[in-house]
Scaffold this motif. Structure first.
Motif, short mmCIF file in Angstrom:
data_model
loop_
_atom_site.label_atom_id
_atom_site.label_comp_id
_atom_site.label_asym_id
_atom_site.label_seq_id
_atom_site.Cartn_x
_atom_site.Cartn_y
_atom_site.Cartn_z
N THR A 54 -20.61 26.75 -29.25
CA THR A 54 -18.99 25.89 -29.92
C THR A 54 -18.26 26.12 -30.21
OG1 THR A 54 -20.72 25.15 -32.37
CG2 THR A 54 -20.82 23.97 -29.97
N MET A 55 -18.53 27.73 -31.14
CA MET A 55 -17.01 28.70 -32.09
C MET A 55 -16.08 29.02 -31.26
SD MET A 55 -17.94 26.80 -34.54
CE MET A 55 -16.83 27.88 -35.94
N ARG A 56 -14.69 29.47 -31.53
CA ARG A 56 -14.66 30.18 -30.46
C ARG A 56 -14.44 31.34 -30.16
NH1 ARG A 56 -10.59 27.77 -27.71
NH2 ARG A 56 -8.75 29.57 -27.06
N ASP A 57 -14.86 32.29 -31.80
CA ASP A 57 -15.06 33.61 -31.06
C ASP A 57 -16.98 33.57 -30.41
OD1 ASP A 57 -16.23 32.52 -33.59
OD2 ASP A 57 -15.10 33.95 -34.54
N GLY A 58 -16.97 32.74 -30.37
CA GLY A 58 -18.77 32.66 -30.54
C GLY A 58 -18.99 33.27 -28.93
N LYS A 59 -19.40 34.25 -28.80
CA LYS A 59 -20.64 34.64 -27.45
C LYS A 59 -20.31 34.09 -26.43
CE LYS A 59 -22.73 38.77 -30.04
NZ LYS A 59 -22.84 38.38 -31.25
N GLU A 60 -20.64 32.93 -26.04
CA GLU A 60 -21.49 32.30 -25.10
C GLU A 60 -20.00 31.48 -25.33
OE1 GLU A 60 -23.99 32.36 -23.53
OE2 GLU A 60 -24.99 34.12 -24.40
N HIS A 61 -19.36 31.60 -26.38
CA HIS A 61 -18.28 30.35 -26.04
C HIS A 61 -17.40 30.32 -23.76
CE1 HIS A 61 -15.37 27.14 -27.17
NE2 HIS A 61 -13.85 27.97 -26.70
N GLU A 62 -16.98 31.15 -23.81
CA GLU A 62 -16.87 31.38 -22.10
C GLU A 62 -17.76 30.39 -21.58
OE1 GLU A 62 -13.26 31.67 -22.04
OE2 GLU A 62 -12.96 32.20 -23.61
N ARG A 63 -18.13 30.47 -21.30
CA ARG A 63 -19.36 30.45 -20.57
C ARG A 63 -19.39 28.32 -20.97
NH1 ARG A 63 -24.64 32.22 -21.08
NH2 ARG A 63 -25.06 31.29 -19.12
N ALA A 64 -19.27 28.47 -22.00
CA ALA A 64 -20.14 27.43 -22.78
C ALA A 64 -18.70 25.96 -21.91
CB ALA A 64 -20.12 26.84 -24.38
N ARG A 65 -17.40 26.59 -22.08
CA ARG A 65 -16.13 25.91 -21.88
C ARG A 65 -16.05 25.36 -20.37
NH1 ARG A 65 -11.01 29.78 -22.54
NH2 ARG A 65 -9.83 27.74 -22.43
N VAL A 66 -17.13 26.38 -20.04
CA VAL A 66 -16.82 25.98 -18.00
C VAL A 66 -17.98 25.18 -17.66
CG1 VAL A 66 -17.70 27.13 -16.33
CG2 VAL A 66 -16.23 28.67 -17.39
N LEU A 67 -18.83 24.94 -19.08
CA LEU A 67 -20.54 23.71 -18.21
C LEU A 67 -19.16 22.61 -18.83
CD1 LEU A 67 -23.41 25.46 -19.58
CD2 LEU A 67 -22.76 25.04 -17.64
N MET A 68 -18.65 22.21 -19.65
CA MET A 68 -17.83 21.85 -20.43
C MET A 68 -16.95 20.84 -19.61
SD MET A 68 -15.12 21.47 -23.72
CE MET A 68 -14.63 19.63 -24.35
N THR A 69 -15.98 22.03 -18.76
CA THR A 69 -14.78 21.88 -17.89
C THR A 69 -15.75 20.72 -17.15
OG1 THR A 69 -13.55 23.35 -19.20
CG2 THR A 69 -12.86 22.09 -16.69
N ASN A 124 -8.81 13.59 -22.51
CA ASN A 124 -8.44 14.33 -24.04
C ASN A 124 -9.38 15.26 -24.61
OD1 ASN A 124 -6.93 14.51 -26.41
ND2 ASN A 124 -8.55 13.04 -27.56
N ASP A 125 -9.34 16.64 -24.97
CA ASP A 125 -9.83 17.47 -25.21
C ASP A 125 -10.43 16.97 -26.59
OD1 ASP A 125 -11.38 20.40 -26.01
OD2 ASP A 125 -10.45 21.02 -24.65
N SER A 126 -11.69 17.91 -27.50
CA SER A 126 -11.93 16.88 -28.84
C SER A 126 -12.33 17.44 -28.88
CB SER A 126 -12.41 15.13 -28.96
OG SER A 126 -11.68 14.59 -28.45
N HIS A 127 -12.95 19.19 -29.00
CA HIS A 127 -13.64 19.84 -29.91
C HIS A 127 -12.71 21.17 -30.34
CE1 HIS A 127 -16.94 22.08 -30.59
NE2 HIS A 127 -16.77 23.69 -30.21
N GLY A 128 -13.09 20.78 -32.11
CA GLY A 128 -12.87 21.92 -32.80
C GLY A 128 -10.93 22.98 -32.97
N ALA A 137 -13.18 14.00 -25.14
CA ALA A 137 -15.03 15.41 -24.55
C ALA A 137 -15.22 16.43 -25.49
CB ALA A 137 -14.36 15.76 -22.94
N ASP A 138 -16.29 16.77 -26.04
CA ASP A 138 -16.56 17.16 -26.88
C ASP A 138 -18.03 17.73 -26.25
OD1 ASP A 138 -16.60 18.07 -29.61
OD2 ASP A 138 -17.71 16.70 -30.02
#
Ligand SMILES: [Zn+2]
Length: 274
Positions: free
Chosen positions: A21-36, A57-61, A7-8
């Protein structure tokens, strides 16, 4: 039936920018939920199709994006980095099928959301046995090395088309249409998840109709990089040949050896960015 999922993040519905997509991005926490949740949809479809063991397998960053407590209970999660096979860690010949969720097109693809190949700041092209491949091709060939077919790929229109070009019969799920590198017209996340679930069920229900994508030996990698300093340092790896100011070549009979050499070259070259 054993199913492997890589999963990317760039190919998840609603994701369009490094803020996602970046760990410190303002929208990253929401994107993680969508990915999951998109991964959960694929897992649900796989279970309906008869999967008895599923490895994600978590495949991003950082490879620590999928939220463990939100992941479907019936899947194992591989997270963290570095790991020997990177985006394909955990694959072996015991699996019946693989699926790629949230994937994106190869570096240099137009109207493809966040297009890149393994490391956007380092790689400008990865050419294997004359084929310019993105992560879909490079990783499908790792699965193919173990005799595992990639039966489904989800992401934007561009990655879906690249997947179909390489893997005849693969089921593709388009969750968004790229309007440029940083813009897309996207399905609602819940709709994207529903389509992914149904596609996973369908793809695994017709196993045998999709062949393995294999790269035949000898395997020749030409890796083109963003500047000469990167090639200067990648050239230090034993067996690597400098073929152009910004490009190296590595050849082996063994695809996994080439895959690992590529990762070593990218990692070393990335040191010049520090
Ligand atoms: Zn990627």
């Amino acid at each position: 039936m054993k199913v492997y999922i890589s999963a990317d993040l760039e190919g998840i519905a609603g994701v369009t920018h490094a803020e996602h997509t970046m760990r410190d991005g303002k929208e990253h926490e929401r994107a993680r939920v969508l990915m999951t949740e998109e991964v959960n949809a694929a897992i649900s479809g796989a279970i309906e199709a008869g999967a008895t063991e599923i490895v994600v397998n978590d495949s991003h960053g950082t490879m620590r994006n999928i939220i463990p407590e939100r992941l479907h209970k019936d899947a194992y999660l591989i997270s963290g980095t570095p790991k020997p096979l990177s985006m394909m860690e955990g694959i072996d010949d015991s699996f019946d099928a693989a699926m790629f969720i949230g994937y994106h097109a190869a570096c240099g693809t137009q109207n493809a959301v966040l297009d890149h190949t393994y490391a956007g700041r380092v790689v400008s092209a990865a050419i294997i046995n004359g084929m310019e491949l993105g992560e879909t091709g490079i990783n499908a060939a790792v699965a193919g090395y173990f005799g595992v077919p990639v039966v489904m790929v989800s992401g934007d229109t561009a990655v879906a088309s690249q997947a179909r070009d390489l893997i005849p019969g693969v089921v593709t799920v388009v969750v968004k249409q790229g309007i440029g590198r940083y813009a897309a017209r996207s399905l609602h996340p819940e709709k994207a998840q529903a389509v992914i679930k149904e596609a996973a069920r369908k793809a695994l229900g017709s196993l045998g109709s999709v062949g393995c994508f294999r790269v035949r030996p000898p395997v020749c990698l030409e890796l083109h990089m963003n500047n000469t300093g990167m090639a200067d340092i990648a050239e230090l790896i034993p067996g690597v040949e400098r073929i152009a100011p910004r490009a190296i070549r590595f050849v082996s009979e063994d695809y996994l050896t080439v895959f690992k050499a590529m990762r070593a070259a990218i990692t070393l070259a990335g040191e010049t960015l520090q």
